[in-house]
Design a protein around this motif. Sequence first.
Motif: not given
Length: 226
Positions: A4-5, A7, A9, A33, A37-40, A77, A81-82
């Motif tokens: 899993k990528r 993440s 936040l 990104r 990685a995921e970035f929110d 959330r 997140a990591d």
Amino acid sequence: MQGKRPSILGISGSERAGGNTDLALDHAGLLARERGAEFDAIHLRDHRISPCSPCGDCNSRLTPCELRDGMPDIVERMKRADGILYAVPVHGFGLAHLMQIFIERAGVGFLRFDRPLANKVGGIIVTGRRYSDSSVHNQLVDNLLLNRMILVGSGFPALLRNTSPEPGLNDAEGLDALERMVHRMLDMVQLLKSQEALTGEPVLPPTDRNERVSRQGARPLANRAP
């Protein structure tokens, strides 16, 4: 990156859309990104977050805050997140009020019960004109450490200064610190994930999280920080 990528936040405490803080957080997101990685991002100005109320039972209650606003969703959330990246401007020689209200409500109302952010990787971006950015950074460092998070050193702290009335990423040294911080955050997340995949166990055991309950039973501990 396997599995899993990672993440991240980002949480912005700026009231100003498109200002220096937003630009810095957007740049951090682009870097993340690019690394896969995921970035929110959460902008606190877009959420209803009530200040702590005068109920007065925060030092004795054993359940999360019951005020009805956007806090529970944001906290959930954060738990998923990591890594957590705080981005905030300096206002009045101190922490901008949106972030101050947020860390008070999050800590006292939700996070202090079992420290769900323990062992997550943390980072901080502070934007300002000239003064007090180090003081604001230090306050947020204390908050990350209080939550048992992993603060990854990257040389100089990511303090970005801009004396121009127009928003912009004009501080080359601050921008370099931001970029190194983001990369080291992702490196640490990847290291933790890789080790856990090999051993089946987290690198840092998630123990000793709940300072609100004594080891002898469900008795709240007195005089503990939020």
